[in-house]
Design a protein around this motif. Structure first.
Motif, PDB file in Angstrom:
ATOM      1  N   PRO A  92       0.817  -1.239   0.000  1.00  0.00           N
ATOM      2  CA  PRO A  92       0.000   0.000   0.000  1.00  0.00           C
ATOM      3  C   PRO A  92       0.844   1.279   0.000  1.00  0.00           C
ATOM      4  CG  PRO A  92      -0.848  -1.595   1.587  1.00  0.00           C
ATOM      5  CD  PRO A  92       0.477  -2.098   1.143  1.00  0.00           C
ATOM      6  N   ARG A  93       2.101   1.197   0.431  1.00  0.00           N
ATOM      7  CA  ARG A  93       2.965   2.383   0.489  1.00  0.00           C
ATOM      8  C   ARG A  93       4.189   2.197  -0.411  1.00  0.00           C
ATOM      9  NH1 ARG A  93       3.783   4.473   6.501  1.00  0.00           N
ATOM     10  NH2 ARG A  93       4.313   6.316   5.249  1.00  0.00           N
ATOM     11  N   ILE A  94       3.955   1.567  -1.562  1.00  0.00           N
ATOM     12  CA  ILE A  94       5.049   1.204  -2.444  1.00  0.00           C
ATOM     13  C   ILE A  94       5.807   2.420  -2.980  1.00  0.00           C
ATOM     14  CG2 ILE A  94       3.580   1.126  -4.499  1.00  0.00           C
ATOM     15  CD1 ILE A  94       5.271  -1.215  -5.485  1.00  0.00           C
ATOM     16  N   VAL A  95       5.126   3.541  -3.131  1.00  0.00           N
ATOM     17  CA  VAL A  95       5.775   4.748  -3.653  1.00  0.00           C
ATOM     18  C   VAL A  95       6.889   5.211  -2.717  1.00  0.00           C
ATOM     19  CG1 VAL A  95       5.432   7.149  -4.313  1.00  0.00           C
ATOM     20  CG2 VAL A  95       3.700   5.437  -4.898  1.00  0.00           C
ATOM     21  N   SER A  96       6.684   5.055  -1.415  1.00  0.00           N
ATOM     22  CA  SER A  96       7.673   5.500  -0.437  1.00  0.00           C
ATOM     23  C   SER A  96       8.831   4.517  -0.287  1.00  0.00           C
ATOM     24  CB  SER A  96       7.004   5.698   0.932  1.00  0.00           C
ATOM     25  OG  SER A  96       5.951   6.630   0.851  1.00  0.00           O
ATOM     26  N   TYR A  97       8.597   3.240  -0.645  1.00  0.00           N
ATOM     27  CA  TYR A  97       9.629   2.218  -0.434  1.00  0.00           C
ATOM     28  C   TYR A  97       9.943   1.486  -1.753  1.00  0.00           C
ATOM     29  CZ  TYR A  97       8.449   2.920   4.487  1.00  0.00           C
ATOM     30  OH  TYR A  97       8.233   3.467   5.728  1.00  0.00           O
ATOM     31  N   GLU A  98       9.969   2.205  -2.848  1.00  0.00           N
ATOM     32  CA  GLU A  98      10.087   1.563  -4.168  1.00  0.00           C
ATOM     33  C   GLU A  98      11.414   0.830  -4.343  1.00  0.00           C
ATOM     34  OE1 GLU A  98       9.301   2.648  -8.852  1.00  0.00           O
ATOM     35  OE2 GLU A  98       9.089   4.187  -7.317  1.00  0.00           O
ATOM     36  N   GLU A  99      12.505   1.424  -3.891  1.00  0.00           N
ATOM     37  CA  GLU A  99      13.809   0.775  -4.054  1.00  0.00           C
ATOM     38  C   GLU A  99      13.867  -0.529  -3.278  1.00  0.00           C
ATOM     39  OE1 GLU A  99      18.587   1.702  -3.422  1.00  0.00           O
ATOM     40  OE2 GLU A  99      17.089   3.277  -3.067  1.00  0.00           O
ATOM     41  N   GLN A 100      13.376  -0.531  -2.038  1.00  0.00           N
ATOM     42  CA  GLN A 100      13.390  -1.744  -1.218  1.00  0.00           C
ATOM     43  C   GLN A 100      12.460  -2.815  -1.810  1.00  0.00           C
ATOM     44  OE1 GLN A 100      12.942   1.355  -0.004  1.00  0.00           O
ATOM     45  NE2 GLN A 100      14.882   1.676   1.069  1.00  0.00           N
ATOM     46  N   VAL A 101      11.315  -2.369  -2.330  1.00  0.00           N
ATOM     47  CA  VAL A 101      10.367  -3.313  -2.934  1.00  0.00           C
ATOM     48  C   VAL A 101      10.977  -3.971  -4.168  1.00  0.00           C
ATOM     49  CG1 VAL A 101       8.191  -3.458  -4.196  1.00  0.00           C
ATOM     50  CG2 VAL A 101       8.274  -2.245  -2.022  1.00  0.00           C
ATOM     51  N   ASN A 102      11.668  -3.193  -4.991  1.00  0.00           N
ATOM     52  CA  ASN A 102      12.306  -3.766  -6.179  1.00  0.00           C
ATOM     53  C   ASN A 102      13.344  -4.814  -5.801  1.00  0.00           C
ATOM     54  OD1 ASN A 102      10.763  -2.199  -7.877  1.00  0.00           O
ATOM     55  ND2 ASN A 102      12.337  -0.654  -8.228  1.00  0.00           N
ATOM     56  N   SER A 103      14.120  -4.527  -4.770  1.00  0.00           N
ATOM     57  CA  SER A 103      15.124  -5.496  -4.314  1.00  0.00           C
ATOM     58  C   SER A 103      14.469  -6.785  -3.820  1.00  0.00           C
ATOM     59  CB  SER A 103      15.973  -4.891  -3.204  1.00  0.00           C
ATOM     60  OG  SER A 103      16.681  -3.747  -3.659  1.00  0.00           O
ATOM     61  N   LEU A 104      13.361  -6.635  -3.087  1.00  0.00           N
ATOM     62  CA  LEU A 104      12.649  -7.814  -2.609  1.00  0.00           C
ATOM     63  C   LEU A 104      12.052  -8.608  -3.765  1.00  0.00           C
ATOM     64  CD1 LEU A 104      10.842  -6.296   0.510  1.00  0.00           C
ATOM     65  CD2 LEU A 104      12.620  -8.076   0.543  1.00  0.00           C
ATOM     66  N   ARG A 105      11.588  -7.910  -4.788  1.00  0.00           N
ATOM     67  CA  ARG A 105      11.017  -8.600  -5.956  1.00  0.00           C
ATOM     68  C   ARG A 105      12.078  -9.424  -6.685  1.00  0.00           C
ATOM     69  NH1 ARG A 105       6.049  -7.809  -7.943  1.00  0.00           N
ATOM     70  NH2 ARG A 105       4.693  -6.293  -6.888  1.00  0.00           N
ATOM     71  N   PHE A 106      13.275  -8.873  -6.785  1.00  0.00           N
ATOM     72  CA  PHE A 106      14.348  -9.635  -7.416  1.00  0.00           C
ATOM     73  C   PHE A 106      14.648 -10.900  -6.618  1.00  0.00           C
ATOM     74  CE2 PHE A 106      15.719  -5.524  -9.495  1.00  0.00           C
ATOM     75  CZ  PHE A 106      15.544  -5.962 -10.792  1.00  0.00           C
ATOM     76  N   GLN A 107      14.656 -10.787  -5.293  1.00  0.00           N
ATOM     77  CA  GLN A 107      14.910 -11.962  -4.460  1.00  0.00           C
ATOM     78  C   GLN A 107      13.796 -13.000  -4.612  1.00  0.00           C
ATOM     79  OE1 GLN A 107      16.179 -11.318  -0.374  1.00  0.00           O
ATOM     80  NE2 GLN A 107      16.894  -9.258  -0.837  1.00  0.00           N
ATOM     81  N   LEU A 108      12.560 -12.532  -4.612  1.00  0.00           N
ATOM     82  CA  LEU A 108      11.430 -13.449  -4.761  1.00  0.00           C
ATOM     83  C   LEU A 108      11.451 -14.114  -6.140  1.00  0.00           C
ATOM     84  CD1 LEU A 108       8.843 -14.672  -3.663  1.00  0.00           C
ATOM     85  CD2 LEU A 108       7.605 -12.637  -4.454  1.00  0.00           C
ATOM     86  N   ALA A 109      11.831 -13.358  -7.163  1.00  0.00           N
ATOM     87  CA  ALA A 109      11.919 -13.925  -8.514  1.00  0.00           C
ATOM     88  C   ALA A 109      12.948 -15.048  -8.561  1.00  0.00           C
ATOM     89  CB  ALA A 109      12.275 -12.831  -9.516  1.00  0.00           C
ATOM     90  N   ASP A 110      14.089 -14.847  -7.906  1.00  0.00           N
ATOM     91  CA  ASP A 110      15.119 -15.892  -7.878  1.00  0.00           C
ATOM     92  C   ASP A 110      14.607 -17.147  -7.178  1.00  0.00           C
ATOM     93  OD1 ASP A 110      16.867 -14.201  -9.176  1.00  0.00           O
ATOM     94  OD2 ASP A 110      17.830 -13.499  -7.325  1.00  0.00           O
ATOM     95  N   LEU A 111      13.877 -16.963  -6.076  1.00  0.00           N
ATOM     96  CA  LEU A 111      13.347 -18.110  -5.341  1.00  0.00           C
ATOM     97  C   LEU A 111      12.313 -18.880  -6.167  1.00  0.00           C
ATOM     98  CD1 LEU A 111      12.914 -16.401  -1.846  1.00  0.00           C
ATOM     99  CD2 LEU A 111      14.550 -18.213  -2.397  1.00  0.00           C
TER     100      LEU A 111
END
Length: 451
Positions: A92-111
């Protein structure tokens, strides 16, 4: 642990960040269930509590992302659960934490990719914002992400959506010099052509990639095998003849299981049903796709009739057209091969050869003549198809295979091989000419060989 969260929330802003960060190692030292529960509470506290603040939230979340990326959590299931729950809280607050969310998405994609969940991995990567936000991705990074999405979608055989991301990657491919990324893009390019039924284009691209030394030998062999398959499925005609010639001249194809059908197509031999069935087992689902016959072609195929057949003519088939991509490729090849054997053939005779109605056989021949893939003309009064011999042999396969006149050789796309063959042929022709002249002048005599 909840008491500590409440206590740290009352600290001053400069002390909150280090305090919450100090809890992460303590949480990770607990049992798995407690780790997932307490990390969920920690993220929810720093992200959603107004008293914590955005700066502290980013500090804590960045540290958690770093710890997760270093593999501190060994179990992939637990790590996946933590990443998914963190993303759900921050969404819900992705605009404020976009860099951290992108990093988490890369990790989830690898998994997810490790679990071979291709579509799930692609969806996670699609959610990454490439063109806006706190972090600006370079063109090379954007290209890598788009190419990865294309590859994942093709694994799921979703060629339609893959084509969308391939077009995005094509706009960026000229902005990088990274060889691995360029090779991955070229492979996606070949696979997109394959799935789009542009088999001639796909065969050329696969064959080109099969020569790249940076690719593993087994993968290069697989690419050569797919190149042969695509060449066989391509529309019959001069362009396919050139690709077949290039593949036939490649010494590596002799070791492939599809070499038999490749050689028969190159040499313009008619293919038999047993050979086609054997080749059909090697095809992927999209290469066995059904093809629809237009209403006009169906009408034309049904309307032409040679009348009652004589005793020496075969009975007419009831098929009004090819059913699959392979079916069409084989019929067109057999039609082209028959033009090398006969001067002319009746509609009924061609229909018996192709297992089509006389009208459908005439329709197929007409289309190939219109498209320049077959030389000939149709006499609809006599119900005959007349084949024309191309004296220049500009579209023949013989010269490309090392036959024909010495003076000319077809460009097969392998200049060094072509030059070598031409030199051998010219040298042999010159030796033969000199020997004949010396024999005529009585300077030498031919001695018969003895056993």
């Amino acid at each position: 642990m909840e008491a500590k969260f409440a206590e740290f929330s009352t600290l001053s802003q400069k002390d909150k960040g280090p305090a919450f960060i100090s809890l992460i190692p303590q949480i990770l030292s607990q049992p798995d269930d407690a780790v997932a529960r307490d990390l969920h509470t920690l993220v929810d506290t720093v992200v959603n509590q107004e008293s914590v603040g955005l700066v502290v939230g980013r500090q804590v979340l960045s540290e958690l992302v770093r710890v997760l990326s270093e593999g501190t959590i060994k179990g992939s299931d637990l790590r996946k659960r933590v990443v998914e729950e963190t993303l759900a809280i921050v969404q819900p607050r992705i605009v404020s934490y976009e860099e951290q969310v992108n990093s988490l998405r890369f990790q989830l994609a690898d998994l997810l990719e490790e679990e071979e969940d291709w579509s799930g991995t692609a969806r996670v990567l699609m959610g990454i914002s490439l063109d806006s936000g706190q972090r600006s991705f370079s063109d090379t990074d954007k290209l890598k992400i788009n190419v990865r999405i294309v590859r994942l979608l093709l694994e799921e055989e979703d060629s339609v959506q893959a084509d969308t991301y391939y077009k995005r990657a094509a706009l960026l491919v000229h902005s990088t010099q990274d060889k691995e990324t360029i090779l991955a893009f070229k492979l996606c390019q070949a696979r997109i052509s394959d799935y789009s039924r542009k088999f001639l284009e796909a065969a050329s691209r696969y064959h080109e990639l099969s020569y790249v030394g940076e690719i593993d030998e087994e993968e290069r062999r697989q690419m050569l095998l797919v190149a042969v398959t695509c060449a066989v499925l391509a529309p019959a005609g001069p362009n396919r003849s050139r690709v077949l010639a290039s593949l036939f001249r490649d010494e590596r194809t002799a070791e492939l299981p599809t070499y038999n059908i490749l050689s028969k197509m190159f040499l313009d031999h008619i293919l038999r049903p047993a050979e086609i069935k054997e080749f059909e087992r090697t095809l992927k689902p999209h290469q066995l796709a059904k093809i629809a016959i237009s209403s006009n072609d169906r009408l034309a195929s049904a309307s032409h009739d040679d009348g009652p057949s004589s005793s020496n003519e075969p009975a007419a088939s009831t098929r009004t057209g090819p059913a699959t991509v392979l079916d069409r490729a084989v019929m067109e090849h057999n039609l082209l091969a028959s033009s090398k054997i006969y001067n002319n053939i009746s509609f009924r005779g061609l229909g018996a050869l192709l297992d089509l109605t006389p009208g459908a056989a005439e329709t197929m021949a007409r289309k190939m003549i219109e498209q320049g893939r077959l030389k000939g003309h149709i006499d609809q009064v006599e119900k005959l198809i007349w084949f024309e011999i191309n004296k220049d042999e500009d579209d023949a396969q013989g010269k490309a295979g090392g036959l024909g006149d010495v003076e000319e050789a077809e460009d097969t796309g392998s200049p060094f091989t072509k030059r070598w063959d031409a030199q051998i042929r010219q040298t042999a022709a010159h030796v033969e000419s000199i020997a004949q002249q010396l024999t005529q002048k009585g300077l030498i005599s031919l001695i018969p060989a003895t056993a």
